[in-house]
Design a protein around this motif. Sequence first.
Motif, PDB file in Angstrom:
ATOM      1  N   LYS A 238      51.584  38.335  41.968  1.00  0.00           N
ATOM      2  CA  LYS A 238      50.208  38.592  42.391  1.00  0.00           C
ATOM      3  C   LYS A 238      49.191  37.705  41.683  1.00  0.00           C
ATOM      4  O   LYS A 238      48.069  37.532  42.179  1.00  0.00           O
ATOM      5  CB  LYS A 238      49.870  40.069  42.196  1.00  0.00           C
ATOM      6  CG  LYS A 238      50.568  40.982  43.187  1.00  0.00           C
ATOM      7  CD  LYS A 238      49.945  42.353  43.229  1.00  0.00           C
ATOM      8  CE  LYS A 238      50.511  43.198  44.356  1.00  0.00           C
ATOM      9  NZ  LYS A 238      49.849  44.528  44.465  1.00  0.00           N
ATOM     10  N   THR A 239      49.542  37.167  40.535  1.00  0.00           N
ATOM     11  CA  THR A 239      48.603  36.285  39.823  1.00  0.00           C
ATOM     12  C   THR A 239      48.923  34.808  40.028  1.00  0.00           C
ATOM     13  O   THR A 239      48.206  33.941  39.516  1.00  0.00           O
ATOM     14  CB  THR A 239      48.615  36.592  38.311  1.00  0.00           C
ATOM     15  OG1 THR A 239      49.955  36.460  37.802  1.00  0.00           O
ATOM     16  CG2 THR A 239      48.093  37.992  38.032  1.00  0.00           C
ATOM     17  N   THR A 241      48.544  32.983  42.547  1.00  0.00           N
ATOM     18  CA  THR A 241      47.601  32.272  43.407  1.00  0.00           C
ATOM     19  C   THR A 241      46.169  32.331  42.883  1.00  0.00           C
ATOM     20  O   THR A 241      45.232  31.999  43.615  1.00  0.00           O
ATOM     21  CB  THR A 241      47.639  32.866  44.828  1.00  0.00           C
ATOM     22  OG1 THR A 241      47.313  34.272  44.762  1.00  0.00           O
ATOM     23  CG2 THR A 241      49.009  32.697  45.459  1.00  0.00           C
ATOM     24  N   CYS A 242      45.988  32.751  41.647  1.00  0.00           N
ATOM     25  CA  CYS A 242      44.639  32.870  41.088  1.00  0.00           C
ATOM     26  C   CYS A 242      43.955  31.512  41.037  1.00  0.00           C
ATOM     27  O   CYS A 242      44.519  30.538  40.524  1.00  0.00           O
ATOM     28  CB  CYS A 242      44.680  33.454  39.681  1.00  0.00           C
ATOM     29  SG  CYS A 242      45.259  35.162  39.604  1.00  0.00           S
ATOM     30  N   THR A 243      42.740  31.430  41.532  1.00  0.00           N
ATOM     31  CA  THR A 243      41.981  30.182  41.452  1.00  0.00           C
ATOM     32  C   THR A 243      41.232  30.081  40.122  1.00  0.00           C
ATOM     33  O   THR A 243      40.853  28.982  39.715  1.00  0.00           O
ATOM     34  CB  THR A 243      40.979  30.079  42.615  1.00  0.00           C
ATOM     35  OG1 THR A 243      40.071  31.184  42.566  1.00  0.00           O
ATOM     36  CG2 THR A 243      41.715  30.088  43.951  1.00  0.00           C
ATOM     37  N   THR A 347      43.699  40.476  39.465  1.00  0.00           N
ATOM     38  CA  THR A 347      43.760  39.663  40.688  1.00  0.00           C
ATOM     39  C   THR A 347      42.402  39.624  41.394  1.00  0.00           C
ATOM     40  O   THR A 347      42.040  38.602  41.988  1.00  0.00           O
ATOM     41  CB  THR A 347      44.831  40.193  41.652  1.00  0.00           C
ATOM     42  OG1 THR A 347      44.601  41.595  41.910  1.00  0.00           O
ATOM     43  CG2 THR A 347      46.217  40.032  41.062  1.00  0.00           C
ATOM     44  N   LYS A 348      41.653  40.705  41.301  1.00  0.00           N
ATOM     45  CA  LYS A 348      40.316  40.726  41.911  1.00  0.00           C
ATOM     46  C   LYS A 348      39.363  39.810  41.142  1.00  0.00           C
ATOM     47  O   LYS A 348      38.642  38.997  41.741  1.00  0.00           O
ATOM     48  CB  LYS A 348      39.777  42.155  41.941  1.00  0.00           C
ATOM     49  CG  LYS A 348      38.378  42.257  42.542  1.00  0.00           C
ATOM     50  CD  LYS A 348      37.890  43.702  42.551  1.00  0.00           C
ATOM     51  CE  LYS A 348      36.476  43.794  43.143  1.00  0.00           C
ATOM     52  NZ  LYS A 348      35.982  45.209  43.150  1.00  0.00           N
ATOM     53  N   ASN A 350      40.004  37.326  39.132  1.00  0.00           N
ATOM     54  CA  ASN A 350      40.394  35.907  39.063  1.00  0.00           C
ATOM     55  C   ASN A 350      40.651  35.287  40.427  1.00  0.00           C
ATOM     56  O   ASN A 350      41.256  34.225  40.520  1.00  0.00           O
ATOM     57  CB  ASN A 350      41.621  35.752  38.153  1.00  0.00           C
ATOM     58  CG  ASN A 350      41.252  35.860  36.692  1.00  0.00           C
ATOM     59  OD1 ASN A 350      40.606  36.816  36.291  1.00  0.00           O
ATOM     60  ND2 ASN A 350      41.650  34.882  35.895  1.00  0.00           N
ATOM     61  N   ASN A 351      40.195  35.980  41.458  1.00  0.00           N
ATOM     62  CA  ASN A 351      40.241  35.436  42.816  1.00  0.00           C
ATOM     63  C   ASN A 351      41.650  34.986  43.199  1.00  0.00           C
ATOM     64  O   ASN A 351      41.886  33.843  43.595  1.00  0.00           O
ATOM     65  CB  ASN A 351      39.261  34.261  42.954  1.00  0.00           C
ATOM     66  CG  ASN A 351      39.035  33.861  44.403  1.00  0.00           C
ATOM     67  OD1 ASN A 351      39.135  34.688  45.311  1.00  0.00           O
ATOM     68  ND2 ASN A 351      38.742  32.583  44.628  1.00  0.00           N
ATOM     69  N   CYS A 352      42.578  35.933  43.085  1.00  0.00           N
ATOM     70  CA  CYS A 352      43.969  35.654  43.448  1.00  0.00           C
ATOM     71  C   CYS A 352      44.158  36.003  44.919  1.00  0.00           C
ATOM     72  O   CYS A 352      43.943  37.157  45.310  1.00  0.00           O
ATOM     73  CB  CYS A 352      44.924  36.461  42.577  1.00  0.00           C
ATOM     74  SG  CYS A 352      44.604  36.285  40.803  1.00  0.00           S
ATOM     75  N   GLN A 353      44.522  35.053  45.713  1.00  0.00           N
ATOM     76  CA  GLN A 353      44.589  35.221  47.173  1.00  0.00           C
ATOM     77  C   GLN A 353      45.823  36.030  47.584  1.00  0.00           C
ATOM     78  O   GLN A 353      46.878  35.844  47.031  1.00  0.00           O
ATOM     79  CB  GLN A 353      44.615  33.861  47.844  1.00  0.00           C
ATOM     80  CG  GLN A 353      43.430  32.992  47.471  1.00  0.00           C
ATOM     81  CD  GLN A 353      42.090  33.590  47.856  1.00  0.00           C
ATOM     82  OE1 GLN A 353      41.988  34.225  48.907  1.00  0.00           O
ATOM     83  NE2 GLN A 353      41.074  33.391  47.047  1.00  0.00           N
TER      84      GLN A 353
END
Length: 353
Positions: A238-239, A241-243, A347-348, A350-353
Amino acid sequence: MTKRMILMSKRILAAACAAATALALSACNSPSPSGDDSSNNGKLAVMASFYPLKYLAEKVGGENVTVTSLTPDGAEPHDLELSPKMVDSLSSADAIVYLAGFQSAVDEAIEQHSPKTVIDVSSAAELVEAGTDANHPAEEETSEDAQSGEAAAHDHDHGTHDHEGHDHEGHDHEGHDHHHDMTADPHFWLDPVRMAKAATLVGDKLAEADSAHADTYKANAKALAEELTTLGDTLVTKTSTCTIKTFVTAHTAFGYLADRTGLTQVGISGLDPESSPSPARLAHIGQVAKEQGVTTIFTEALIDPKVAQTLADDLGLTTAVLDPIESQTDSSKDYAAVMKDNIDALTKANNCQ
């Protein structure tokens, strides 16, 4: 340092002083054990030094144990003080599960009144020495003596570390001569994979202490280790894809989680939540937050949020809770449930898609 940064630092330091005073007053209260201290009804009497180890003992021991935590629910474990009665009670326990070097009061109590079985999980946890890297900084790097620019989190790119090759045996500690102090980062439980390894050790040691239920302990430990490993896999997935690759926390408790995910942690306070950040440290955090696009300053349930909130306000950021799970603050949520909440919060933010 600009005039604005000086004013910001003064505001935050004032909040830090107020928070430290409140924490010091709470530490003066002598804790009572958390757990069932009534008749054991033939079950193995196990003591755990603080909540994550209580969780392991309960899940592995199941119906064959009664578990008492030396750190009460909702209490900060770093500065635990034990009453003479609690110290004496250790001698009547069948086993204790603890992390050597994390709570000096527990270390001293075990030296004085050792239970029959002493389970130190530090070998299974594979602790990382403080000062190794940005995710595990030395305490002085986040203390009042910190210098501007130290522990530049964005200069480090961490991958997942399994620390293969460090397969240590558990210790019975008959002489109690093996200790980790705060030169090592104690917060291993925030990496579910390390918790899985600790679960296996607890299962092996309880099996030795109570051979009649050895198979049950080992089976429970295996099942728990598999659940925790799966939780670790979920954390990584879940992490992935963090941008935003950096997260800012109230204190430097999330180094092992950061290692597992490949993210970088920046703590306001050090490994000890009572340590106060310097103006240089606060200015550095503000600079990193801007450079890395940080949107959120994480607070904790057991630490006064004033410092983190003031920093967030000055930087125009939001706040959210990232729980270090050092104590159980909500009886309806166990370790696994809180870790899942942490994954969602991270995830919220750190903007994880």
